[in-house]
Design an enzyme around this catalytic site. Sequence first.
Site, PDB file in Angstrom:
ATOM      1  N   GLY A 122     -31.894  -8.535   6.504  1.00  0.00           N
ATOM      2  CA  GLY A 122     -32.288  -8.514   5.098  1.00  0.00           C
ATOM      3  C   GLY A 122     -31.215  -9.070   4.175  1.00  0.00           C
ATOM      4  O   GLY A 122     -31.526  -9.578   3.088  1.00  0.00           O
ATOM      5  N   ALA A 129     -31.276  -4.682   6.302  1.00  0.00           N
ATOM      6  CA  ALA A 129     -32.038  -3.478   5.972  1.00  0.00           C
ATOM      7  C   ALA A 129     -31.312  -2.274   6.545  1.00  0.00           C
ATOM      8  O   ALA A 129     -30.599  -2.384   7.547  1.00  0.00           O
ATOM      9  CB  ALA A 129     -33.439  -3.575   6.558  1.00  0.00           C
ATOM     10  N   GLU A 133     -31.738 -12.665   4.261  1.00  0.00           N
ATOM     11  CA  GLU A 133     -33.007 -12.933   3.566  1.00  0.00           C
ATOM     12  C   GLU A 133     -32.806 -12.881   2.050  1.00  0.00           C
ATOM     13  O   GLU A 133     -33.384 -13.679   1.309  1.00  0.00           O
ATOM     14  CB  GLU A 133     -34.072 -11.929   4.021  1.00  0.00           C
ATOM     15  CG  GLU A 133     -34.508 -12.186   5.474  1.00  0.00           C
ATOM     16  CD  GLU A 133     -35.399 -11.086   6.033  1.00  0.00           C
ATOM     17  OE1 GLU A 133     -34.979  -9.911   6.002  1.00  0.00           O
ATOM     18  OE2 GLU A 133     -36.518 -11.392   6.480  1.00  0.00           O
ATOM     19  N   GLU A 142     -32.739  -9.251  14.014  1.00  0.00           N
ATOM     20  CA  GLU A 142     -33.812  -8.258  14.183  1.00  0.00           C
ATOM     21  C   GLU A 142     -34.320  -8.188  15.613  1.00  0.00           C
ATOM     22  O   GLU A 142     -34.671  -7.126  16.118  1.00  0.00           O
ATOM     23  CB  GLU A 142     -34.980  -8.585  13.233  1.00  0.00           C
ATOM     24  CG  GLU A 142     -34.727  -8.242  11.773  1.00  0.00           C
ATOM     25  CD  GLU A 142     -34.009  -9.335  10.990  1.00  0.00           C
ATOM     26  OE1 GLU A 142     -33.421 -10.264  11.604  1.00  0.00           O
ATOM     27  OE2 GLU A 142     -34.035  -9.265   9.752  1.00  0.00           O
TER      28      GLU A 142
HETATM   29  N1  DAK Z   1     -28.044  -0.306   8.310  1.00  0.00           N
HETATM   30  C1  DAK Z   1     -27.454   0.891   8.154  1.00  0.00           C
HETATM   31  N2  DAK Z   1     -26.112   1.095   8.281  1.00  0.00           N
HETATM   32  C2  DAK Z   1     -25.365   0.037   8.590  1.00  0.00           C
HETATM   33  C3  DAK Z   1     -25.924  -1.254   8.781  1.00  0.00           C
HETATM   34  C4  DAK Z   1     -27.333  -1.410   8.611  1.00  0.00           C
HETATM   35  N3  DAK Z   1     -27.942  -2.610   8.701  1.00  0.00           N
HETATM   36  N4  DAK Z   1     -24.930  -2.119   9.091  1.00  0.00           N
HETATM   37  C5  DAK Z   1     -23.789  -1.359   9.100  1.00  0.00           C
HETATM   38  N5  DAK Z   1     -24.047  -0.088   8.806  1.00  0.00           N
HETATM   39  C6  DAK Z   1     -23.112   1.031   8.712  1.00  0.00           C
HETATM   40  C7  DAK Z   1     -22.654   1.465  10.113  1.00  0.00           C
HETATM   41  O1  DAK Z   1     -23.592   2.329  10.686  1.00  0.00           O
HETATM   42  C8  DAK Z   1     -21.337   2.152   9.763  1.00  0.00           C
HETATM   43  O2  DAK Z   1     -21.609   3.422   9.247  1.00  0.00           O
HETATM   44  P1  DAK Z   1     -20.880   4.765   9.849  1.00  0.00           P
HETATM   45  O3  DAK Z   1     -21.163   4.724  11.292  1.00  0.00           O
HETATM   46  O4  DAK Z   1     -19.433   4.523   9.503  1.00  0.00           O
HETATM   47  O5  DAK Z   1     -21.511   5.866   9.096  1.00  0.00           O
HETATM   48  C9  DAK Z   1     -20.785   1.294   8.635  1.00  0.00           C
HETATM   49  O6  DAK Z   1     -21.916   0.608   8.078  1.00  0.00           O
HETATM   50  C10 DAK Z   1     -19.789   0.248   9.090  1.00  0.00           C
HETATM   51  O7  DAK Z   1     -20.401  -0.524  10.109  1.00  0.00           O
HETATM   52  P2  DAK Z   1     -19.717  -0.777  11.543  1.00  0.00           P
HETATM   53  O8  DAK Z   1     -18.825   0.365  11.906  1.00  0.00           O
HETATM   54  O9  DAK Z   1     -20.794  -1.124  12.489  1.00  0.00           O
HETATM   55  O10 DAK Z   1     -18.802  -2.023  11.192  1.00  0.00           O
HETATM   56  P3  DAK Z   1     -18.313  -3.152  12.195  1.00  0.00           P
HETATM   57  O11 DAK Z   1     -17.314  -3.942  11.435  1.00  0.00           O
HETATM   58  O12 DAK Z   1     -17.898  -2.577  13.517  1.00  0.00           O
HETATM   59  O13 DAK Z   1     -19.590  -4.072  12.486  1.00  0.00           O
HETATM   60  C11 DAK Z   1     -21.576  -5.326  11.847  1.00  0.00           C
HETATM   61  C12 DAK Z   1     -20.163  -4.823  11.423  1.00  0.00           C
HETATM   62  C13 DAK Z   1     -22.200  -5.982  10.620  1.00  0.00           C
HETATM   63  C14 DAK Z   1     -21.417  -6.357  12.964  1.00  0.00           C
HETATM   64  C15 DAK Z   1     -22.412  -4.114  12.348  1.00  0.00           C
HETATM   65  O14 DAK Z   1     -22.334  -3.085  11.374  1.00  0.00           O
HETATM   66  C16 DAK Z   1     -23.848  -4.464  12.579  1.00  0.00           C
HETATM   67  O15 DAK Z   1     -24.202  -5.068  13.579  1.00  0.00           O
HETATM   68  N6  DAK Z   1     -24.729  -4.019  11.644  1.00  0.00           N
HETATM   69  C17 DAK Z   1     -26.170  -4.186  11.802  1.00  0.00           C
HETATM   70  C18 DAK Z   1     -26.563  -5.600  11.516  1.00  0.00           C
HETATM   71  C19 DAK Z   1     -28.069  -5.800  11.682  1.00  0.00           C
HETATM   72  O16 DAK Z   1     -28.596  -5.696  12.801  1.00  0.00           O
HETATM   73  N7  DAK Z   1     -28.729  -6.123  10.584  1.00  0.00           N
HETATM   74  C20 DAK Z   1     -30.141  -6.412  10.622  1.00  0.00           C
HETATM   75  C21 DAK Z   1     -30.907  -5.145  10.407  1.00  0.00           C
HETATM   76  S1  DAK Z   1     -32.673  -5.406  10.548  1.00  0.00           S
HETATM   77  C22 DAK Z   1     -39.186  -4.414   7.987  1.00  0.00           C
HETATM   78  C23 DAK Z   1     -39.149  -5.241   9.087  1.00  0.00           C
HETATM   79  C24 DAK Z   1     -37.929  -5.704   9.519  1.00  0.00           C
HETATM   80  C25 DAK Z   1     -36.757  -5.362   8.862  1.00  0.00           C
HETATM   81  C26 DAK Z   1     -36.826  -4.589   7.743  1.00  0.00           C
HETATM   82  C27 DAK Z   1     -38.037  -4.107   7.304  1.00  0.00           C
HETATM   83  N8  DAK Z   1     -40.424  -3.826   7.596  1.00  0.00           N
HETATM   84  C28 DAK Z   1     -41.644  -4.086   8.282  1.00  0.00           C
HETATM   85  C29 DAK Z   1     -40.374  -2.810   6.544  1.00  0.00           C
HETATM   86  C30 DAK Z   1     -35.495  -5.765   9.408  1.00  0.00           C
HETATM   87  C31 DAK Z   1     -34.512  -6.006   8.621  1.00  0.00           C
HETATM   88  C32 DAK Z   1     -33.118  -6.005   9.039  1.00  0.00           C
HETATM   89  O17 DAK Z   1     -32.314  -6.386   8.252  1.00  0.00           O
END
Ligand code: DAK
Length: 256
Positions: free
Chosen positions: A107, A62, A110, A130
Amino acid sequence: MSVTLDTIDGLALVSLNRPEALNALSFAVLNELSAAFDEVAGTDARALVITGSGGKAFCAGADIKELMGRDLVAQRDGAELGQATFSKLDKLHIPSIAVVNGYAFGGGLELAMACTFRIATPNAKMGLPEIKLGLIPGYGGTQRLPRLVGQARALEIVLSGKSIDAAEAERIGLINRIVEGTDPVALGREFAAQFVRYSRCATLFAKEAIQRAAEVSLQDGLKVEADLSTLAFQTADAAEGMNAFVEKRKPVFKDQ
Ligand code: DAK
């Protein structure tokens, strides 16, 4: 548009095209995916392949930046949008394949778990991180992960938020197999080739019966199987398949 839908040789191809954010699922992307799944449902595609563009990620989850600061009602609406979109995918009448060629987190995993099949390149990394954000999965992860890998492994993955590699994902049954190659569309098409030639009717009945196994008692599941296997006998494709066997030729299925 961050989601594209194409058709190649009877296969529907949905691609996430937001590589600058590692294909993160904004609400706009979720709405585009939902519309794409509706469109796929109205075509005669025999399978759906989902890929992420950019070569680094299938989908990083997400859009964390967009989720911040939303009120309770908006979060609840968001969870329902994500769940409804992925349920549409899960319930498609044709098999779907997620090609995980890099990161599939939150997500993103998922989305992959709502597909019928998941294949991954050796460099793939998957997880539900998460918990590290003080959250829990909201787009079906707590329900689909234990159905795929069992409760103990699902609890470990969700409570630790750890990332698992392709080899481990294959070992625990989270993915079907590891595939080698750089073109995710080609990898998806190759995987799909093993089942797209069969009757869409039989494919649908088999998919439906197996998916129901996770939801109902054995007794009820056996009734579903008895009903659907009987229904399969009523199709022209069943007559064609059995005639072709007796006549020692290849069947020509017409999805009827
Ligand atoms: N969201 C937004 N931007 C993201 C992102 C994300 N999930 N993942 C990466 N990006 C963006 C980064 O911010 C960066 O953007 P800039 O800073 O260049 O503008 C760009 O993509 C490249 O990412 P990195 O620079 O971080 O790249 P790396 O190779 O260093 O690292 C990585 C890759 C995948 C390890 C890292 O980006 C990372 O850890 N990303 C986050 C992964 C994550 O935590 N995903 C889970 C998100 S939570 C809900 C309840 C729950 C949820 C949703 C809704 N409701 C009740 C509505 C939860 C859902 C989730 O998915």
